[in-house]
Write a protein that holds these residues in place. Structure first.
Motif, mmCIF file in Angstrom:
data_model
loop_
_atom_site.group_PDB
_atom_site.id
_atom_site.type_symbol
_atom_site.label_atom_id
_atom_site.label_comp_id
_atom_site.label_asym_id
_atom_site.label_seq_id
_atom_site.Cartn_x
_atom_site.Cartn_y
_atom_site.Cartn_z
ATOM 1 N N SER A 42 1.443 2.528 3.345
ATOM 2 C CA SER A 42 1.058 1.015 3.237
ATOM 3 C C SER A 42 1.140 0.690 1.952
ATOM 4 C CB SER A 42 -0.842 1.215 3.722
ATOM 5 O OG SER A 42 -0.891 -0.240 3.696
ATOM 6 N N LEU A 92 6.096 -5.705 -4.036
ATOM 7 C CA LEU A 92 5.762 -7.059 -3.546
ATOM 8 C C LEU A 92 4.736 -7.685 -4.610
ATOM 9 C CD1 LEU A 92 4.808 -5.510 -0.106
ATOM 10 C CD2 LEU A 92 6.338 -7.448 -0.265
ATOM 11 N N TYR B 36 -2.733 -9.135 8.850
ATOM 12 C CA TYR B 36 -1.271 -9.333 8.629
ATOM 13 C C TYR B 36 -0.187 -8.677 9.435
ATOM 14 C CZ TYR B 36 -2.762 -11.087 3.894
ATOM 15 O OH TYR B 36 -3.433 -11.615 3.093
ATOM 16 N N GLN B 38 3.536 -7.465 9.621
ATOM 17 C CA GLN B 38 4.770 -6.973 8.680
ATOM 18 C C GLN B 38 5.981 -6.200 9.388
ATOM 19 O OE1 GLN B 38 4.130 -3.581 5.753
ATOM 20 N NE2 GLN B 38 5.377 -4.643 4.228
ATOM 21 N N LYS B 40 9.589 -6.573 8.130
ATOM 22 C CA LYS B 40 10.713 -6.106 7.369
ATOM 23 C C LYS B 40 10.065 -5.652 6.060
ATOM 24 C CE LYS B 40 14.481 -7.917 10.015
ATOM 25 N NZ LYS B 40 15.842 -8.825 9.760
ATOM 26 N N LYS B 41 9.899 -6.775 5.141
ATOM 27 C CA LYS B 41 9.292 -6.246 4.278
ATOM 28 C C LYS B 41 7.751 -7.144 3.723
ATOM 29 C CE LYS B 41 13.066 -7.685 1.409
ATOM 30 N NZ LYS B 41 13.767 -7.972 0.158
ATOM 31 N N ALA B 42 7.884 -8.126 3.760
ATOM 32 C CA ALA B 42 6.700 -8.853 3.389
ATOM 33 C C ALA B 42 5.795 -9.042 4.304
ATOM 34 C CB ALA B 42 6.954 -10.348 2.437
ATOM 35 N N PRO B 43 4.438 -8.711 4.271
ATOM 36 C CA PRO B 43 3.457 -9.133 5.568
ATOM 37 C C PRO B 43 3.208 -10.621 5.353
ATOM 38 C CG PRO B 43 2.478 -7.613 3.635
ATOM 39 C CD PRO B 43 4.121 -8.031 3.117
ATOM 40 N N PHE B 45 0.842 -13.688 6.991
ATOM 41 C CA PHE B 45 -0.610 -13.865 7.257
ATOM 42 C C PHE B 45 -1.067 -14.202 8.469
ATOM 43 C CE2 PHE B 45 -5.024 -14.834 6.225
ATOM 44 C CZ PHE B 45 -5.138 -16.231 6.891
ATOM 45 N N LEU B 88 -1.282 -5.104 9.556
ATOM 46 C CA LEU B 88 -2.170 -4.514 8.601
ATOM 47 C C LEU B 88 -3.603 -5.314 8.524
ATOM 48 C CD1 LEU B 88 0.497 -4.672 5.817
ATOM 49 C CD2 LEU B 88 -0.467 -2.795 6.599
ATOM 50 N N PHE B 101 -6.460 -2.878 1.495
ATOM 51 C CA PHE B 101 -5.668 -2.766 2.782
ATOM 52 C C PHE B 101 -5.552 -1.379 3.470
ATOM 53 C CE2 PHE B 101 -2.922 -6.395 3.135
ATOM 54 C CZ PHE B 101 -3.049 -6.904 1.833
ATOM 55 N N GLY B 102 -5.912 -1.385 4.712
ATOM 56 C CA GLY B 102 -5.797 -0.251 5.653
ATOM 57 C C GLY B 102 -4.211 0.294 5.659
ATOM 58 N N LYS B 103 -4.197 1.438 6.293
ATOM 59 C CA LYS B 103 -2.608 2.136 6.595
ATOM 60 C C LYS B 103 -1.826 1.296 7.362
ATOM 61 C CE LYS B 103 -4.169 6.507 4.458
ATOM 62 N NZ LYS B 103 -3.806 6.432 3.448
ATOM 63 N N GLY B 104 -2.583 0.454 8.244
ATOM 64 C CA GLY B 104 -1.724 -0.197 9.371
ATOM 65 C C GLY B 104 -1.619 0.408 10.679
ATOM 66 N N ARG B 106 1.353 0.780 13.376
ATOM 67 C CA ARG B 106 2.602 0.298 13.853
ATOM 68 C C ARG B 106 2.748 0.423 15.644
ATOM 69 N NH1 ARG B 106 7.461 0.814 11.515
ATOM 70 N NH2 ARG B 106 6.723 1.723 9.621
#
Lengths: 115, 111
Positions: A42, A92, B36, B38, B40-43, B45, B88, B101-104, B106
């Motif tokens: 993350s 980022l 959020y 995510q 590829k790269k950027a999260p 909103f 996320l 942030f949390g770990k997300g 998938r």
């Protein structure tokens, strides 16, 4: 919201070299942050880029390795110094809007590979 | 120390299924909870929640916050392969502080 651009979008660098990543915002923002996201992980906050003063680094990150500049309210740079393969990550830039609930918006990211 | 925990860490569903993603948090001086996406790269909103019990909705996505129990859920109905991403959850506290942030989660949606 804010429109954020980052340069470069990706790079492949040799071990021991340095890379500077630029972040440009389309409006003045007080809070700018730099994050790192290693493969499969993350987001990890590196530092808060403060305008007119030294950046505030999170635990585990130091200025010598990740020097940051913030010359004005729309621009910042992050340098990854003396790179090693462990620095391979997505980097980022993020900005926080004032007022409201403090939404953060992210730039498109820089994918760095160190060989 | 502020903390955000997301569950499950990963999830595989078929197109058309409905999924619920969970986010619990512990934070001093809670201000907002954000979701959020995510890819590829950027999260990117999705939602910001500040009040309990008020559902935020955008198309097939919706989210709600429970400030008493300190959690939020993100629902996606009629999932599509384009929903495959890491989702996320992040929490903000008052003052000029960055989000935690949390770990997300998938999410993989298979045809």
């Amino acid at each position: 919201s804010a429109v954020i651009s980052q340069k470069p979008s990706r790079d492949i660098c040799q071990r021991g070299t340095s890379l500077t990543i630029q972040c440009q915002v389309d409006s003045q923002v007080t809070m700018m942050f730099w994050y790192r996201q290693q493969p499969g992980q993350s987001l990890t906050l590196i530092a808060t880029a403060n305008q007119g003063s030294e950046a505030t680094y999170e635990s585990g990150f130091v200025i010598d390795k990740f020097p940051i500049s913030r010359p004005n309210l729309t621009f910042s740079t992050l340098t990854v110094s003396n790179m090693s393969p462990e620095d391979s990550s997505i980097y980022l830039c993020s900005v926080q809007t004032t007022g409201g609930g403090g939404e953060q918006y992210f730039g498109p990211g820089t994918r760095l590979t160190v060989t | 120390e502020d903390k955000v925990v997301q569950s499950p860490l990963s999830l595989v569903v078929h197109e058309g299924d409905t999924v619920t993603l969970n986010c619990s948090y512990e934070v001093t001086n809670f201000r907002s909870l954000l979701w959020y996406k995510q890819e590829k790269k950027a999260p990117t909103f999705l939602f910001m929640l500040t009040s309990s019990g008020i559902e935020k909705k955008s198309g097939r996505l919706s989210s709600i916050l429970d400030k008493k129990e300190l959690f939020s859920i993100l629902n996606i109905t009629a999932t599509q392969t384009g929903d495959s991403a890491v989702y996320l959850c992040a929490v903000g506290s008052s003052g000029n502080t960055p989000l935690v942030f949390g770990k997300g989660t998938r999410l993989s949606v298979i045809a």
